[in-house]
Scaffold this motif. Structure first.
Motif, PDB file in Angstrom:
ATOM      1  N   ASP A  11       0.804  -1.340   0.034  1.00  0.00           N
ATOM      2  CA  ASP A  11      -0.110  -0.094  -0.247  1.00  0.00           C
ATOM      3  C   ASP A  11       0.947   1.357   0.135  1.00  0.00           C
ATOM      4  O   ASP A  11       1.690   1.341   0.865  1.00  0.00           O
ATOM      5  N   TRP A  12       0.801   2.097  -1.010  1.00  0.00           N
ATOM      6  CA  TRP A  12       1.513   3.336  -1.168  1.00  0.00           C
ATOM      7  C   TRP A  12       1.371   4.182   0.090  1.00  0.00           C
ATOM      8  O   TRP A  12       2.480   4.882   0.460  1.00  0.00           O
ATOM      9  N   TRP A  13       0.215   4.404   0.685  1.00  0.00           N
ATOM     10  CA  TRP A  13      -0.008   5.186   1.772  1.00  0.00           C
ATOM     11  C   TRP A  13       0.854   4.839   2.824  1.00  0.00           C
ATOM     12  O   TRP A  13       1.164   5.573   3.721  1.00  0.00           O
ATOM     13  N   PHE A  14       0.832   3.530   3.129  1.00  0.00           N
ATOM     14  CA  PHE A  14       1.738   2.937   4.110  1.00  0.00           C
ATOM     15  C   PHE A  14       3.262   3.439   3.809  1.00  0.00           C
ATOM     16  O   PHE A  14       4.023   3.747   4.802  1.00  0.00           O
ATOM     17  N   THR A  15       3.973   3.283   2.720  1.00  0.00           N
ATOM     18  CA  THR A  15       5.024   3.944   2.265  1.00  0.00           C
ATOM     19  C   THR A  15       5.281   5.388   2.769  1.00  0.00           C
ATOM     20  O   THR A  15       6.150   5.762   3.406  1.00  0.00           O
ATOM     21  N   SER A  71      -9.848  -0.218   5.422  1.00  0.00           N
ATOM     22  CA  SER A  71     -10.143   0.385   4.006  1.00  0.00           C
ATOM     23  C   SER A  71      -9.859   1.759   4.077  1.00  0.00           C
ATOM     24  O   SER A  71      -9.416   2.224   2.844  1.00  0.00           O
ATOM     25  N   THR A  72     -10.041   2.613   4.989  1.00  0.00           N
ATOM     26  CA  THR A  72      -9.864   3.993   4.863  1.00  0.00           C
ATOM     27  C   THR A  72      -8.442   4.235   4.311  1.00  0.00           C
ATOM     28  O   THR A  72      -8.107   5.074   3.466  1.00  0.00           O
ATOM     29  N   GLY A  73      -7.455   3.597   5.242  1.00  0.00           N
ATOM     30  CA  GLY A  73      -5.987   3.864   4.450  1.00  0.00           C
ATOM     31  C   GLY A  73      -5.477   2.876   3.421  1.00  0.00           C
ATOM     32  O   GLY A  73      -4.363   3.031   3.135  1.00  0.00           O
ATOM     33  N   LYS A  74      -6.407   2.292   2.710  1.00  0.00           N
ATOM     34  CA  LYS A  74      -6.015   1.506   1.565  1.00  0.00           C
ATOM     35  C   LYS A  74      -6.936   2.186   0.224  1.00  0.00           C
ATOM     36  O   LYS A  74      -6.656   1.896  -0.734  1.00  0.00           O
ATOM     37  N   VAL A 187      -7.065  13.105  -1.444  1.00  0.00           N
ATOM     38  CA  VAL A 187      -6.359  13.229  -0.367  1.00  0.00           C
ATOM     39  C   VAL A 187      -5.626  11.969  -0.082  1.00  0.00           C
ATOM     40  O   VAL A 187      -6.051  10.963  -0.553  1.00  0.00           O
ATOM     41  N   ASN A 188      -4.526  11.970   0.788  1.00  0.00           N
ATOM     42  CA  ASN A 188      -3.773  10.653   1.193  1.00  0.00           C
ATOM     43  C   ASN A 188      -4.611  10.254   2.489  1.00  0.00           C
ATOM     44  O   ASN A 188      -4.613  10.949   3.622  1.00  0.00           O
ATOM     45  N   PRO A 189      -5.411   9.212   2.360  1.00  0.00           N
ATOM     46  CA  PRO A 189      -6.431   8.954   3.422  1.00  0.00           C
ATOM     47  C   PRO A 189      -5.616   8.348   4.875  1.00  0.00           C
ATOM     48  O   PRO A 189      -6.242   8.355   5.820  1.00  0.00           O
ATOM     49  N   LEU A 190      -4.642   7.957   4.575  1.00  0.00           N
ATOM     50  CA  LEU A 190      -3.881   7.174   5.683  1.00  0.00           C
ATOM     51  C   LEU A 190      -3.343   8.389   6.555  1.00  0.00           C
ATOM     52  O   LEU A 190      -3.460   8.491   7.854  1.00  0.00           O
ATOM     53  N   LEU A 191      -2.751   9.300   5.678  1.00  0.00           N
ATOM     54  CA  LEU A 191      -2.010  10.633   6.367  1.00  0.00           C
ATOM     55  C   LEU A 191      -3.266  11.310   7.148  1.00  0.00           C
ATOM     56  O   LEU A 191      -3.067  12.080   8.218  1.00  0.00           O
ATOM     57  N   TYR A 192      -4.269  11.514   6.472  1.00  0.00           N
ATOM     58  CA  TYR A 192      -5.553  12.070   6.936  1.00  0.00           C
ATOM     59  C   TYR A 192      -5.927  11.449   8.270  1.00  0.00           C
ATOM     60  O   TYR A 192      -5.868  11.976   9.405  1.00  0.00           O
ATOM     61  N   ARG A 338       5.582   3.887 -15.872  1.00  0.00           N
ATOM     62  CA  ARG A 338       5.977   2.416 -14.843  1.00  0.00           C
ATOM     63  C   ARG A 338       5.057   2.716 -13.600  1.00  0.00           C
ATOM     64  O   ARG A 338       5.233   3.848 -12.994  1.00  0.00           O
ATOM     65  N   PHE A 339       4.624   1.597 -13.195  1.00  0.00           N
ATOM     66  CA  PHE A 339       3.691   1.442 -12.150  1.00  0.00           C
ATOM     67  C   PHE A 339       4.674   0.709 -11.008  1.00  0.00           C
ATOM     68  O   PHE A 339       5.111  -0.330 -11.546  1.00  0.00           O
ATOM     69  N   ILE A 340       4.832   1.256  -9.818  1.00  0.00           N
ATOM     70  CA  ILE A 340       5.850   0.635  -8.816  1.00  0.00           C
ATOM     71  C   ILE A 340       5.194  -0.275  -7.771  1.00  0.00           C
ATOM     72  O   ILE A 340       5.879  -1.151  -7.294  1.00  0.00           O
ATOM     73  N   GLN A 341       3.877   0.029  -7.035  1.00  0.00           N
ATOM     74  CA  GLN A 341       3.246  -0.720  -6.309  1.00  0.00           C
ATOM     75  C   GLN A 341       1.819  -0.697  -6.613  1.00  0.00           C
ATOM     76  O   GLN A 341       1.144   0.015  -7.289  1.00  0.00           O
ATOM     77  N   TYR A 342       1.491  -2.086  -5.888  1.00  0.00           N
ATOM     78  CA  TYR A 342      -0.135  -2.193  -6.142  1.00  0.00           C
ATOM     79  C   TYR A 342      -1.001  -2.675  -4.841  1.00  0.00           C
ATOM     80  O   TYR A 342       0.364  -3.416  -4.118  1.00  0.00           O
ATOM     81  N   TRP A 343      -1.891  -2.746  -4.681  1.00  0.00           N
ATOM     82  CA  TRP A 343      -2.503  -3.278  -3.435  1.00  0.00           C
ATOM     83  C   TRP A 343      -3.871  -3.433  -3.785  1.00  0.00           C
ATOM     84  O   TRP A 343      -4.550  -2.814  -4.782  1.00  0.00           O
ATOM     85  N   GLN A 344      -4.583  -4.091  -2.706  1.00  0.00           N
ATOM     86  CA  GLN A 344      -6.203  -4.294  -2.896  1.00  0.00           C
ATOM     87  C   GLN A 344      -6.823  -4.009  -1.560  1.00  0.00           C
ATOM     88  O   GLN A 344      -6.136  -4.040  -0.481  1.00  0.00           O
ATOM     89  N   GLY A 345      -8.059  -4.086  -1.662  1.00  0.00           N
ATOM     90  CA  GLY A 345      -8.777  -3.912  -0.342  1.00  0.00           C
ATOM     91  C   GLY A 345     -10.391  -4.350  -0.798  1.00  0.00           C
ATOM     92  O   GLY A 345     -10.854  -4.441  -1.647  1.00  0.00           O
TER      93      GLY A 345
END
Ligand SMILES: Cc1cc2nc3c(=O)[nH]c(=O)nc-3n(C[C@H](O)[C@H](O)[C@H](O)COP(=O)(O)OP(=O)(O)OC[C@H]3O[C@@H](n4cnc5c(N)ncnc54)[C@H](O)[C@@H]3O)c2cc1C
Length: 448
Positions: A11-15, A71-74, A187-192, A338-345
């Motif tokens: 998850d990019w937001w975790f990064t 879910s919010t932070g994903k 918005v970056n939901p995890l930083l929110y 190029r796409f570097i990260q992916y995630w799902q929820g």
């Protein structure tokens, strides 16, 4: 090597949390008491806490992950009143007043989040981005027109682009039309979530993360190392288990995927968004959605029919790779990106895509906010539940409890799941709610 082998599952937001202050609080240990306990720190629990922070009540929050960690932070962080139910669908289903009420719910959720970010100067990459709903093919152009008509009927402004005009706003001539409107954000939901956590801590709310509520009895909830006894409890949880609430049976899931690119250069951005960055999604049943982050990366989301209603998490990069390749076919200037990260929820939802909010009839001190599709809906519902806990007389509780009632009508009843299976009943109910269902509006004099 094929392209999808280059993306990592993260998850990019975790990064982006790396380097933030205090991203995790210690778990609950021992037995404590408070006035109000909030279980779950997604958008809903956060909004409930924000409402209570100045109430003078002693508030505790328990979160099994980190703040915003589910879910919010994903999520993709699109803040728009438009969620799984478009305005034209709300209008067909609920009529004028109902559509206005429910669009108002989500618009209010957007306002609460944006006001919170601005008031507390939360550093979470807030982007002012008009939204652009893109039609694909003849049916997509009809969807665009339905939305234009619905907005006109309710007096909401919008701009419509015919096929030949679409390239003035998006670098593609593959779309059959588009509708654009304002009042939407990225918005970056995890930083929110993490930013609000600091605000709540400063407001003396006690927060325990890594604290999974395993069970509850009377006014006490139990985690693996402790317990909280509270006068009132607001459960704002996802993927609820039957031992926490029998209303867990009303919660279903839909899976979606996201991916983040390397940063785009300014000339690439100008080709993609000739009239400035927008947040976009298309009219496909399993739609593709994309927007630019403040760090000029492209966030792309989507899925496929096979995995949307899958029971378990799908972790293969193939789904996202297909979505990205589809978008690159539609918008040729993206081909080298190029796409570097992916995630799902898996997003919690109900059979008709409207949240379920209730006071437990057998335990009237326990409130539940379940199945919210969208950050704004969750935010409104968390705030709404907290206002009811505070006995706020200004809100129209009766009406919204009817909209969000667990006893509202669905096309196929739950008992059919034992014959047809949960997935089929959910998919049929879901499609019915989106494309056919008509309801009476609470307060119209003819409630259900
Ligand atoms: C990939 C993806 C993309 C999305 N994109 C968007 C988007 O762009 N815009 C948008 O508006 N919406 C989007 N959504 C939907 C949105 O994220 C959700 O609808 C919203 O976050 C729901 O908020 P919530 O507070 O109801 O649930 P959650 O965010 O899931 O919060 C519930 C919290 O409760 C906690 N919890 C659960 N059980 C317990 C327990 N027993 N004890 C303690 N804690 C518990 C969980 O850990 C979680 O943090 C997306 C979702 C996904 C998965």
């Amino acid at each position: 090597m094929t392209r999808f082998d280059l993306m990592i599952l993260q998850d990019w937001w975790f990064t982006t949390l790396l380097g933030t202050r205090d991203p995790i609080r210690p778990p609950l240990k021992g037995d404590v008491k408070c006035d109000v306990l909030i279980v779950g720190a997604g958008a809903a629990g956060i909004a409930a806490a924000l409402r209570l922070v100045k109430s003078g009540k002693m508030v505790i929050m328990l979160e099994k992950n980190i703040f915003g960690g589910s879910s919010t932070g994903k999520s993709a962080g699109f803040l728009t009143p438009d969620s799984e139910l478009e305005l034209s669908q709300l209008l067909r289903k609920y009529g004028h007043q109902g559509a206005r009420d429910l669009w108002g719910v989500a618009a209010k959720g957007v306002d609460i989040m944006v006001d919170t970010i601005k008031t507390h100067k939360i550093d979470c990459d807030l982007q002012v981005q008009d939204c652009l709903f893109l039609g694909k093919g003849a049916s997509g152009w009809k969807d665009v027109q339905d939305e234009v008509d619905a907005r006109a009927k309710l007096g909401y402004s919008s701009t419509v682009y015919k096929e030949a005009e679409v390239p003035s706003v998006i670098g593609s001539n593959a779309y059959s039309g588009a509708i654009r409107y304002k009042g939407t954000y990225g918005v970056n939901p995890l930083l929110y979530a993490q930013g609000v956590k600091q605000v709540l801590l400063e407001g003396n709310i006690e927060i325990f993360e890594s604290s999974d509520v395993l069970s509850w009895k009377g006014n006490t909830v139990f985690t693996h190392l402790g317990s909280v006894t509270a006068e009132k409890i607001i459960f704002c949880i996802d993927k609820p288990k039957p031992n926490i609430t029998k209303f867990s049976r009303d919660v279903y899931h839909a899976q979606t995927f996201l991916s983040i690119s390397e940063p785009l250069g300014d000339s690439d951005i100008a080709k993609l968004f000739p009239d400035g960055p927008l947040q976009c999604w298309d009219s496909d049943l399993i739609y593709t959605y994309f927007r630019l982050t403040g760090t000029k990366r492209l966030l792309v989301g989507g899925g496929d029919l096979l995995t949307t209603y899958a029971k378990n998490d799908t972790t293969t990069p193939r789904v996202m790779d297909k979505v990205i390749n589809g978008l690159k076919e539609t918008i040729p200037s993206l081909k080298p990106l190029r796409f570097i990260q992916y995630w799902q929820g898996r997003i919690d939802m109900t059979r008709d895509l409207i949240p379920t909010v209730l006071v437990d009839p057998e335990h009237p001190w326990a409130h539940f906010v379940l199945g919210c599709v969208g950050l704004p809906w969750a935010t409104f519902c968390g705030d709404f539940a907290a206002r009811n806990v505070m006995d706020d007389r200004e809100i129209d509780s009766e009406k919204f409890y009817q909209y969000f009632s667990p006893n509202r009508s669905f096309f196929l009843p739950v008992w059919l799941e034992s014959i047809l299976g949960k997935r089929i009943v959910f998919t049929v109910n879901n499609a019915w709610a989106k494309y056919r269902q008509k309801e009476n509006t609470p307060g119209s004099g003819n409630p259900k």
